[in-house]
Design a protein around this motif. Structure first.
Motif, PDB file in Angstrom:
ATOM      1  N   LEU A   1       0.844  -1.196   0.000  1.00 22.40           N
ATOM      2  CA  LEU A   1       0.000   0.000   0.000  1.00 22.40           C
ATOM      3  C   LEU A   1       0.879   1.246   0.000  1.00 22.40           C
ATOM      4  CD1 LEU A   1      -3.195   0.716   2.024  1.00 22.40           C
ATOM      5  CD2 LEU A   1      -1.314   2.361   2.164  1.00 22.40           C
ATOM      6  N   GLN A   2       0.599   2.156  -0.904  1.00 23.19           N
ATOM      7  CA  GLN A   2       1.295   3.429  -0.981  1.00 23.19           C
ATOM      8  C   GLN A   2       0.475   4.511  -0.291  1.00 23.19           C
ATOM      9  OE1 GLN A   2       4.083   4.663  -1.657  1.00 23.19           O
ATOM     10  NE2 GLN A   2       3.822   6.777  -2.271  1.00 23.19           N
ATOM     11  N   ALA A   3       1.086   5.137   0.723  1.00 22.28           N
ATOM     12  CA  ALA A   3       0.472   6.306   1.346  1.00 22.28           C
ATOM     13  C   ALA A   3       0.739   7.504   0.451  1.00 22.28           C
ATOM     14  CB  ALA A   3       1.051   6.527   2.743  1.00 22.28           C
TER      15      ALA A   3
ATOM     16  N   PHE B   1       3.766   2.447  -8.972  1.00 21.45           N
ATOM     17  CA  PHE B   1       2.888   1.411  -8.414  1.00 21.45           C
ATOM     18  C   PHE B   1       2.025   0.786  -9.516  1.00 21.45           C
ATOM     19  CE2 PHE B   1       4.350   2.219  -4.296  1.00 21.45           C
ATOM     20  CZ  PHE B   1       3.739   1.365  -3.390  1.00 21.45           C
ATOM     21  N   PHE B   2       1.439   1.615 -10.342  1.00 23.67           N
ATOM     22  CA  PHE B   2       0.578   1.054 -11.391  1.00 23.67           C
ATOM     23  C   PHE B   2       1.387   0.366 -12.481  1.00 23.67           C
ATOM     24  CE2 PHE B   2      -3.006   3.143  -9.438  1.00 23.67           C
ATOM     25  CZ  PHE B   2      -4.040   2.255  -9.732  1.00 23.67           C
TER      26      PHE B   2
ATOM     27  N   ASN C   1       4.164  -6.497 -13.712  1.00 24.71           N
ATOM     28  CA  ASN C   1       4.642  -7.608 -12.880  1.00 24.71           C
ATOM     29  C   ASN C   1       3.563  -8.203 -11.985  1.00 24.71           C
ATOM     30  OD1 ASN C   1       7.464  -7.327 -13.717  1.00 24.71           O
ATOM     31  ND2 ASN C   1       7.394  -5.388 -12.600  1.00 24.71           N
ATOM     32  N   ASP C   2       2.320  -7.737 -12.164  1.00 29.57           N
ATOM     33  CA  ASP C   2       1.190  -8.256 -11.390  1.00 29.57           C
ATOM     34  C   ASP C   2       1.376  -8.083  -9.880  1.00 29.57           C
ATOM     35  OD1 ASP C   2      -1.379  -9.304 -11.467  1.00 29.57           O
ATOM     36  OD2 ASP C   2      -0.683 -11.352 -11.093  1.00 29.57           O
ATOM     37  N   VAL C   3       2.084  -7.021  -9.481  1.00 29.99           N
ATOM     38  CA  VAL C   3       2.223  -6.734  -8.048  1.00 29.99           C
ATOM     39  C   VAL C   3       0.877  -6.274  -7.501  1.00 29.99           C
ATOM     40  CG1 VAL C   3       3.358  -5.263  -6.325  1.00 29.99           C
ATOM     41  CG2 VAL C   3       4.676  -6.188  -8.242  1.00 29.99           C
ATOM     42  N   ASP C   4       0.525  -6.771  -6.322  1.00 26.31           N
ATOM     43  CA  ASP C   4      -0.770  -6.500  -5.684  1.00 26.31           C
ATOM     44  C   ASP C   4      -0.679  -5.171  -4.938  1.00 26.31           C
ATOM     45  OD1 ASP C   4      -3.304  -6.740  -4.684  1.00 26.31           O
ATOM     46  OD2 ASP C   4      -2.877  -8.454  -3.378  1.00 26.31           O
ATOM     47  N   ILE C   5      -1.163  -4.094  -5.549  1.00 28.88           N
ATOM     48  CA  ILE C   5      -0.976  -2.739  -5.007  1.00 28.88           C
ATOM     49  C   ILE C   5      -2.261  -2.145  -4.456  1.00 28.88           C
ATOM     50  CG2 ILE C   5       0.940  -2.272  -6.609  1.00 28.88           C
ATOM     51  CD1 ILE C   5      -1.166  -0.358  -8.093  1.00 28.88           C
ATOM     52  N   ARG C   6      -2.077  -1.159  -3.573  1.00 27.33           N
ATOM     53  CA  ARG C   6      -3.157  -0.309  -3.087  1.00 27.33           C
ATOM     54  C   ARG C   6      -2.619   1.124  -3.021  1.00 27.33           C
ATOM     55  NH1 ARG C   6      -4.878  -4.502  -3.999  1.00 27.33           N
ATOM     56  NH2 ARG C   6      -6.226  -5.885  -2.799  1.00 27.33           N
ATOM     57  N   ILE C   7      -3.416   2.096  -3.457  1.00 26.75           N
ATOM     58  CA  ILE C   7      -3.003   3.498  -3.374  1.00 26.75           C
ATOM     59  C   ILE C   7      -4.078   4.303  -2.649  1.00 26.75           C
ATOM     60  CG2 ILE C   7      -2.548   5.623  -4.668  1.00 26.75           C
ATOM     61  CD1 ILE C   7      -1.156   3.969  -6.769  1.00 26.75           C
ATOM     62  N   MET C   8      -3.629   4.996  -1.606  1.00 28.79           N
ATOM     63  CA  MET C   8      -4.521   5.792  -0.766  1.00 28.79           C
ATOM     64  C   MET C   8      -4.053   7.243  -0.787  1.00 28.79           C
ATOM     65  SD  MET C   8      -5.100   5.115   3.261  1.00 28.79           S
ATOM     66  CE  MET C   8      -5.823   6.308   4.368  1.00 28.79           C
ATOM     67  N   ARG C   9      -4.940   8.151  -1.150  1.00 34.59           N
ATOM     68  CA  ARG C   9      -4.607   9.578  -1.168  1.00 34.59           C
ATOM     69  C   ARG C   9      -5.088  10.211   0.132  1.00 34.59           C
ATOM     70  NH1 ARG C   9      -6.219  10.489  -7.547  1.00 34.59           N
ATOM     71  NH2 ARG C   9      -4.331   9.500  -8.378  1.00 34.59           N
ATOM     72  N   ILE C  10      -4.124  10.566   0.975  1.00 34.73           N
ATOM     73  CA  ILE C  10      -4.404  11.051   2.320  1.00 34.73           C
ATOM     74  C   ILE C  10      -4.588  12.565   2.312  1.00 34.73           C
ATOM     75  CG2 ILE C  10      -3.444  11.284   4.644  1.00 34.73           C
ATOM     76  CD1 ILE C  10      -1.890   8.664   4.094  1.00 34.73           C
TER      77      ILE C  10
ATOM     78  N   ASN D   1      -7.711  -1.687  -6.198  1.00 34.00           N
ATOM     79  CA  ASN D   1      -6.363  -1.129  -6.084  1.00 34.00           C
ATOM     80  C   ASN D   1      -6.351   0.340  -5.682  1.00 34.00           C
ATOM     81  OD1 ASN D   1      -6.105  -2.974  -8.999  1.00 34.00           O
ATOM     82  ND2 ASN D   1      -4.913  -3.545  -7.202  1.00 34.00           N
ATOM     83  N   GLY D   2      -7.451   1.064  -5.944  1.00 33.98           N
ATOM     84  CA  GLY D   2      -7.428   2.500  -5.787  1.00 33.98           C
ATOM     85  C   GLY D   2      -7.012   3.140  -7.102  1.00 33.98           C
ATOM     86  N   PRO D   3      -6.603   4.394  -7.084  1.00 28.24           N
ATOM     87  CA  PRO D   3      -6.456   5.243  -5.896  1.00 28.24           C
ATOM     88  C   PRO D   3      -7.792   5.623  -5.272  1.00 28.24           C
ATOM     89  CG  PRO D   3      -6.088   6.525  -7.884  1.00 28.24           C
ATOM     90  CD  PRO D   3      -6.233   5.111  -8.324  1.00 28.24           C
TER      91      PRO D   3
END
Length: 312
Positions: free
Chosen positions: A113-115, A157-158, A164-173, A234-236
């Motif tokens: 997860l990317q903050a 991230f995307f 590479n099919d990495v399991d990502i999450r993006i959250m915009r704080i 995945n988000g964002p």
């Protein structure tokens, strides 16, 4: 929920320490990684007696090799005072840090997860801001090291996800506040509270009509954990409190709650300071069943108590 092994980069910072505490108390094995540029050991010292908590001093601009199920990437100075102190280091932390956590996630097949931040919208021409908005960002200004660093991190991230099919999450704080904020970080809530407690003049930049939306840290961490554990999304996604207040209103509220004799003084607005900032959280409600619960006055009271108890 089944116990997981979780890495939190920037784990000794304001948000990171609250996240580590929530995960440790939830029974997960937590590795807290920090280089202590803005993070502080005292933020997590109360967790040191837990058998499922581990503290690691490391700079995320260098590769990290651990075996984990999940990675929360919170490593980056997040206030203008700190991220402008060493602009090159800030953008390296965002970009190289993203590459290193994504490389780790790819190797060990972890979810990461990317903050990210509302700063990726810059000085927005859309109000409130939706995730589909591409932003209005100055690429060469004083804030660019942070804004553009976080934008590049989202790109990485995307790209890792697609290639590479990495399991990502993006959250915009969006603006978050609460106990364990650094007293000298230059953020508006901590600035105002510290000035009010000392009965110093409260410094408002501009005429105070610019708006912000303030989310209490407990609400933010709840949204973050829900996003990490939501399958198939995945988000964002924006996570913040849509309640909108002018900076002048915030200053007056802090003076009232502290019972301070401080006066409000006005100084010129810094370069590229956004005029409006408010999240559209429709997506968070729909996908995460999340919305903030804590009202501004309630959260400010808790934050004021923390600063009152911890100011030297």
């Amino acid at each position: 929920m089944k116990s997981k092994r979780i890495l939190v980069t920037g784990g000794a910072g304001f948000l990171g320490s609250h996240l580590c505490e929530r995960l440790v108390r939830g029974g997960h094995d937590v590795i807290c990684l920090d280089n202590y540029f803005t993070g502080r050991k005292k933020n997590v010292e109360h967790l040191m007696d837990f058998h499922n908590f581990e503290l690691m001093r490391h700079d995320i601009t260098f590769p990290i090799f651990v075996e984990v199920d999940q990675v929360y990437n919170l490593a980056c100075p997040a206030s203008p005072v700190h991220y402008q102190h060493n602009a090159v280091k800030t953008i390296k932390t965002s970009v190289m840090g993203a590459i290193n956590v994504l490389g780790l996630a790819k190797r060990v097949k972890a979810r990461v997860l990317q903050a990210s931040t509302s700063e990726i919208y810059g000085d927005p021409t859309q109000h409130p801001q939706q995730e589909t908005y591409w932003g209005n960002v100055n690429p060469i200004g004083f804030r660019s090291c942070y804004d553009e660093g976080k934008r590049v991190a989202e790109t990485l991230f995307f790209d890792y996800h697609r290639m590479n099919d990495v399991d990502i999450r993006i959250m915009r704080i969006f603006n978050t506040y609460g106990p364990r904020m650094h007293p000298d970080d230059g953020r508006v809530v901590s600035n105002f509270i510290v000035q009010a407690l000392k009965n110093n003049d409260i410094t408002v930049y501009g005429d105070g009509s610019q708006t912000r939306s303030f989310c209490y840290v407990d609400d933010l961490i709840e949204g973050m954990i829900r996003l990490m554990n939501k399958d198939g999304f995945n988000g964002p996604v924006n996570v913040g409190n849509p309640g909108e207040f002018t900076i002048k209103e915030l200053a007056e509220k802090v003076i009232e709650l502290v019972g301070s004799s401080s006066m409000v003084i006005y100084k010129p607005l810094p370069s590229d300071d956004p005029r409006q900032r408010r999240p559209d959280i429709t997506l968070a409600k729909e996908k995460l069943d999340w919305q903030p619960e804590i009202k501004l006055e309630q959260g400010l009271r808790k934050t004021i108590k923390y600063f009152k108890d911890n100011l030297d």
